[in-house]
Every structure is written in C-alpha cells, then in structure tokens.
Design a protein around this motif. Structure first.
Motif, short mmCIF file in Angstrom:
data_model
loop_
_atom_site.label_atom_id
_atom_site.label_comp_id
_atom_site.label_asym_id
_atom_site.label_seq_id
_atom_site.Cartn_x
_atom_site.Cartn_y
_atom_site.Cartn_z
N GLN A 433 1.38 -3.36 12.11
CA GLN A 433 0.85 -2.92 10.82
C GLN A 433 1.68 -1.74 10.33
O GLN A 433 2.00 -0.84 11.11
CB GLN A 433 -0.61 -2.48 10.98
CG GLN A 433 -1.25 -1.89 9.74
CD GLN A 433 -1.78 -2.96 8.79
OE1 GLN A 433 -2.14 -4.06 9.23
NE2 GLN A 433 -1.80 -2.66 7.50
N ASP A 435 2.33 1.76 8.39
CA ASP A 435 1.49 2.94 8.21
C ASP A 435 1.32 3.25 6.72
O ASP A 435 2.26 3.12 5.93
CB ASP A 435 2.12 4.15 8.90
CG ASP A 435 2.20 3.96 10.41
OD1 ASP A 435 1.31 3.29 10.95
OD2 ASP A 435 3.17 4.47 11.03
N SER A 436 0.12 3.64 6.35
CA SER A 436 -0.14 4.05 4.97
C SER A 436 0.56 5.37 4.66
O SER A 436 0.69 6.24 5.54
CB SER A 436 -1.65 4.20 4.74
OG SER A 436 -2.34 2.98 4.93
N VAL A 463 0.43 -5.77 6.00
CA VAL A 463 0.27 -4.70 5.01
C VAL A 463 -1.13 -4.73 4.40
O VAL A 463 -1.44 -3.92 3.51
CB VAL A 463 1.32 -4.83 3.88
CG1 VAL A 463 2.72 -4.73 4.44
CG2 VAL A 463 1.15 -6.15 3.13
N SER A 466 -2.99 -1.38 4.51
CA SER A 466 -2.16 -0.21 4.22
C SER A 466 -2.16 0.09 2.73
O SER A 466 -2.33 -0.81 1.89
CB SER A 466 -0.72 -0.45 4.69
OG SER A 466 -0.69 -0.76 6.07
N THR A 467 -1.97 1.36 2.39
CA THR A 467 -1.84 1.78 0.99
C THR A 467 -0.65 2.70 0.86
O THR A 467 -0.36 3.50 1.77
CB THR A 467 -3.11 2.52 0.53
OG1 THR A 467 -3.34 3.65 1.38
CG2 THR A 467 -4.31 1.61 0.54
N ALA A 469 2.39 2.23 1.18
CA ALA A 469 3.35 2.09 2.29
C ALA A 469 4.71 1.64 1.75
O ALA A 469 4.79 0.79 0.85
CB ALA A 469 2.83 1.09 3.31
#
Length: 556
Positions: A433, A435-436, A463, A466-467, A469
């Motif tokens: 995943q 990272d945001s 994703v 995630s925000t 990113a």
C-alpha cells in the motif's frame, strides 16, 4: 566494406599466406567433395564452392582469416530446401538459384546491420542444431561407408535400418572406411601433421585401393570431374519465388555458423571484426559463387582452423586457398575420380564424430546448469533429426526467441527505491500500500515493459486507502519506443492514483519516449510536469521527480 576500402585492406601477401592457402586448398578437395556428397550433390560442386566464393569472401570479410566455403550444415540444408521446393538438386541452375537467393538474404541482413540478430540464437539451440547435424552427417554416409543403403528417410530411422540389416553390409566397403579412419587417427595424433591428417588419409587409402585393385564405388562412378575452371551457370529464375523461405533458413544456418568464428579467431592486425560486415562478405560470396557452380557457402570453422594452423597471417591466405584450388582442379581435377566413396564415407564419419566431440562440453554444461536451455537444445536436436533442416533451424530460431523472452521477463522487476541520506538509493520490495501524503519511489528494470505489464499489475501497490499519495516511477531502462500496451497501463495506474487524490510522475524517460508518451495523450493524465526526461546523472530525474512530488503534496 566498399571495394576501395577492401582493396586497401588487402595489404601485401606474405609467404606464410601462400603456404597456408596451399594447405587449405588441398584440404578443400576431400572436404568439399565430402560435404557435397553429404547433401546428395555432385562432388564437383563441392570443389567449385571453394574457389570463387572463397576468394570473394576473403577479400571482403571483416574477420580477416575467415574462410568462406561449403559446410556440412549448408549442404544438408540446401538439399532439404531444394527437395521441399520440388526442385532437382542435380540441376546446376536450381543450385545457382538457391545460392544467389541465399546471397541476397545475407547481403540484405548485412546492409541493414542485422549482425546483432545472431546474439539471439542461443548457445543451447546451436548446440542442439550442430549435434543433430553431426548425426545427419553420419547417417548420410552409411551407404558410402558400409555399401548398404537404408530405406528410411528419417535420421534415427536410418541408424535403426542399417543396424538391423548389418548382414547386408559389404565387407570391402567397411574395411576401406575403417582403414581411412585408422590412417586419419594415426596422423591426427602426430602434432606436426595434424592439420594434414584428412588429406593424408585420403591419399594413402586411395593409393592403396588402386594398387590392390579393390572393387568399391568411386567418385568417378557418381560424377565426371573435368580439368576445367568453374563454368558460368544461369540461375533458374522461375524457381526463385519458391526458394524465398528456404533461402532465409539456409542463410540463417550459414550466418549462425560464421558468427562464432570472429570470437574464436581474432584478427591478427587487431582490427575490429564486424558480424554485419561478415554478412555482407558472405552475401557477396554467394552471389558471385552461385553463378560459377558453387553451392551456398558461409564461414567454415574447420577450413578457417586449417588455414590458421597452417600459418595464415592476412586475408591473402583465403584468397590463395581459392586460387590454389582452382589451379589444382584445372591441372589434376580428373584424378579425383579414382577416390573411393568409402574413403569419403570414412572421412565424413570422422567429421561427424569431431562435431559431436567439439560440442560435448557445451552439451554437458547446458544439461547441468540450465533446465530451460536443456529443453531448447533437445527441441532443436529432435527437430534437426526428424524434420527438414531449413524447418529445424527456423524452429531453433523461434525457440531461441521464446527462451530470450522468458529469460528477459524473469529478469525484469519492479523495486522500491529509498534514499539513504548520503545521496544514494537503496532497493527494497514494493510496498503493498502506498503511504498517504508521501512520495513512494518505484523503479522498473527490464528490456520490454509491455511483456511485464501483467506481472507489474500484480506487484503494483494498492492506493484505495491512501490520500494525496505520489508515486514516482523510474523508467530509465524503458525502450525508446514503448508499445500502446505500456501507455494504456501507465494511464490506468495514473487514473487510479488520481481517483484517490494522488498522482503519478514518470522519471528518466528518453527524449524519444517522451515524444511517444505525449503523442499517446499521457500528459493529459499525469500533467505536463509529470514526465521528467532522463539526465546524465543516473538518479537525477528521480530526484527531481521526488522534489516535484513533495511540492505537490505540500500544495495539496
């Protein structure tokens, strides 16, 4: 190489080149006739294949000591192609048509700088092919060496047929063949005479058969050899369209055999060899030799080895080999009619055994170290012994290509790059995943991203949770002309990030790749500043991409 450049590169002949040419020319008599007989051609064509073709090839070759002439593989391939096209191999016009077509293919390959294509024919495939050729050679002279003609058209079938009918073997033919092998073996192990062993065996046993008046088949029973230079032959133009595919296969056989000579026999003058330049030389040799009675020719490792061991120092050695052979044919050519066919059969048995012995180290190496290469070797070996040779070499080439693609696909990978703090980068596994509100740097290494897209899809980090990113994808090793499949994949990854409030930045693209990306509309997705061209520094583009990504996150 142009004509003027070729003339300049000739230099002055040396005495050792004259001697080497004589030895090579003499050796070409039994070997040329033997190879022509292997292919079911008139033995005279084997002699003619060592005259004009050899001279032209030596004048133009970039591997200066390479001798261009008939080889066993070319003889067998040529017969296979002509038979498959429904053409009579005994008709000189058909042979000339094939030789000219082969020359044209070689010449085009050379002019288009296709020399690197030989790098894609793997050692495993060539090992399987040459080993199969050796078995075909031995099977092809069972009649000459034993007096019994197998009825099977299959290589393995010929061995089975011959040994199940051993009672039909002719004692005199077998004894003459065995005597030839024995005489060769004696002189082969006498170092100063090793290079002459084949010639000595030919002369000694032939003289013995003549003096003892042994009744065996001779060359004269098959063909008449005139005391004359090669005649001009008009190629069968109507047959050429039917020979296009076969000519390509025969050319590939010749080029593959010759490609190894430049590595095995470096130029004495330290000049750089050129595989593409050698392609041009062999093409010109076939175009010229084809209209003067020659079979398709190529670089011969055995004839080159004879020339080198006899003291060849410049390309004049090959030129003199052709000149000496022309003189010998002109003066004493008809004497070759008394050569017994079992003698030629015995010499060919030796040649086949030497081919297997020469590849034995490669065979064992492939079997021990490379399972996939072992499969490729066995596939090519079986194809060579069971199918027409021109079909076998095409199967071998396709097998090499598949093997290369599989190997390249396995070598390609996607990794994560993490800065070390001292200006360097450390590789690691791709995170599951992203990272945001952080920049994740990924790097692709491989030779063709389009083939690895499905695998990269599996490794590509999620994703969904995630925000803001940013993913930086390093593409420094991406080929200059990425496919539409690559552009679609990049658009999909970029859209996925965009849908979750992130973005994709591409780093390290070559100028040509940038143009392709722009033409494919990729800038509409990643933005004008989302594609960063490669820099002179290896990770310069990646560092710039990280800087832009961090700025984008801060602004977001």
């Amino acid at each position: 190489m142009g004509v003027a450049q070729a003339a300049k590169s000739l230099g002055r002949p040396r005495f050792r080149d004259v001697v080497s040419g004589l030895v090579t020319g003499l050796f070409s008599i039994p070997e040329g006739m033997a190879y022509a007989s292997i292919g079911g051609f008139n033995p005279v064509a084997g002699l003619y294949s060592g005259i004009v073709s050899t001279i032209v090839g030596s004048v133009l070759a970039r591997t200066v000591l390479m001798v261009t002439t008939l080889t066993s593989a070319l003889a067998l391939s040529s017969r296979s192609v002509l038979n498959d096209a429904g053409l009579d191999p005994a008709d000189p016009a058909n042979v000339a048509a094939l030789a000219v077509m082969v020359g044209a293919v070689m010449l085009i390959f050379g002019l288009l700088k296709f020399g690197s294509i030989m790098n894609f024919v793997s050692n495993a495939v060539m090992t399987g092919f040459t080993t199969g050729i050796a078995l075909q050679i031995i099977a092809g002279v069972i009649k000459d060496a034993t007096g019994y003609s197998p009825t099977s058209h299959n290589t393995i079938g010929k061995f089975i047929d011959a040994f199940t009918h051993i009672g039909s073997w002719q004692l005199t033919a077998c004894l003459v063949a065995l005597a030839t092998v024995a005489v060769w073996a004696v002189f082969h192990f006498i170092k100063p005479l090793e290079a002459f062993a084949t010639l000595i065996a030919l002369l000694v046993v032939t003289i013995g058969v003549v003096l003892l008046n042994i009744d065996v088949e001779t060359v004269g029973d098959i063909a008449s050899i005139p005391n004359a230079l090669p005649p001009f032959v008009v190629p069968n133009l109507n047959a050429m369209p039917n020979l296009i595919v076969g000519a390509f296969a025969v050319a590939l056989v010749g080029l593959a055999q010759a490609a190894g000579i430049s590595a095995a026999v470096p130029n004495p003058d330290k000049s750089r060899p050129s595989t593409s330049g050698d392609f041009v030389a062999q093409g010109a040799a076939n175009l010229a030799g084809g209209v003067f009675g020659a079979l398709p020719t190529g670089g011969s490792l055995s004839r080159t080895g004879v020339a080198v061991s006899a003291g060849a120092q410049t390309r004049w050695a090959g030129i003199f080999a052709g000149i000496w052979l022309a003189g010998l044919v002109l003066v004493v050519g008809s004497l070759a009619e008394v050569i017994p066919m079992p003698v030629i059969g015995g010499l060919i048995l030796v040649i086949g055994a030497e081919l297997v012995a020469g590849r034995w180290a490669d065979i064992t190496l492939v079997l021990r170290t490379a399972p996939m290469s072992t499969v490729a070797m066995l596939v090519t070996l079986l194809a060579t012994t069971q199918l027409p040779l021109h079909t076998a070499i095409l199967i071998g080439a396709i097998t090499s290509l598949v093997l290369f693609c599989v190997t390249a696909s396995k070598a390609a990978r996607l990794v994560r790059l993490t800065p070390t703090g001292d200006g360097g980068w450390m590789t690691g596994p791709v995170p599951q995943q992203v990272d945001s509100k952080a920049v994740t740097v990924l790097n692709y290494s491989g030779v063709g991203l389009f083939a690895e897209v499905p695998r990269i899809d599996e490794d590509w980090p999620r994703v969904t949770d995630s925000t803001n990113a940013v993913v930086v994808l390093g593409l420094r090793t991406l080929p200059d002309v990425p496919s539409s499949k690559v552009i679609k994949a990049l658009r999909r990854w970029a859209d996925d990030l965009h849908d979750h409030g992130g973005r994709l930045i591409l780093a390290g693209a070559s100028p040509a790749t940038v143009k392709v990306f722009e033409a494919g509309g990729l800038t509409d997705v990643v933005g004008i500043d989302g594609i960063i061209p490669a820099t002179d520094r290896v990770f310069g583009a990646v560092e710039e991409a990280v800087r832009r990504g961090e700025e984008w996150i801060a602004n977001a």
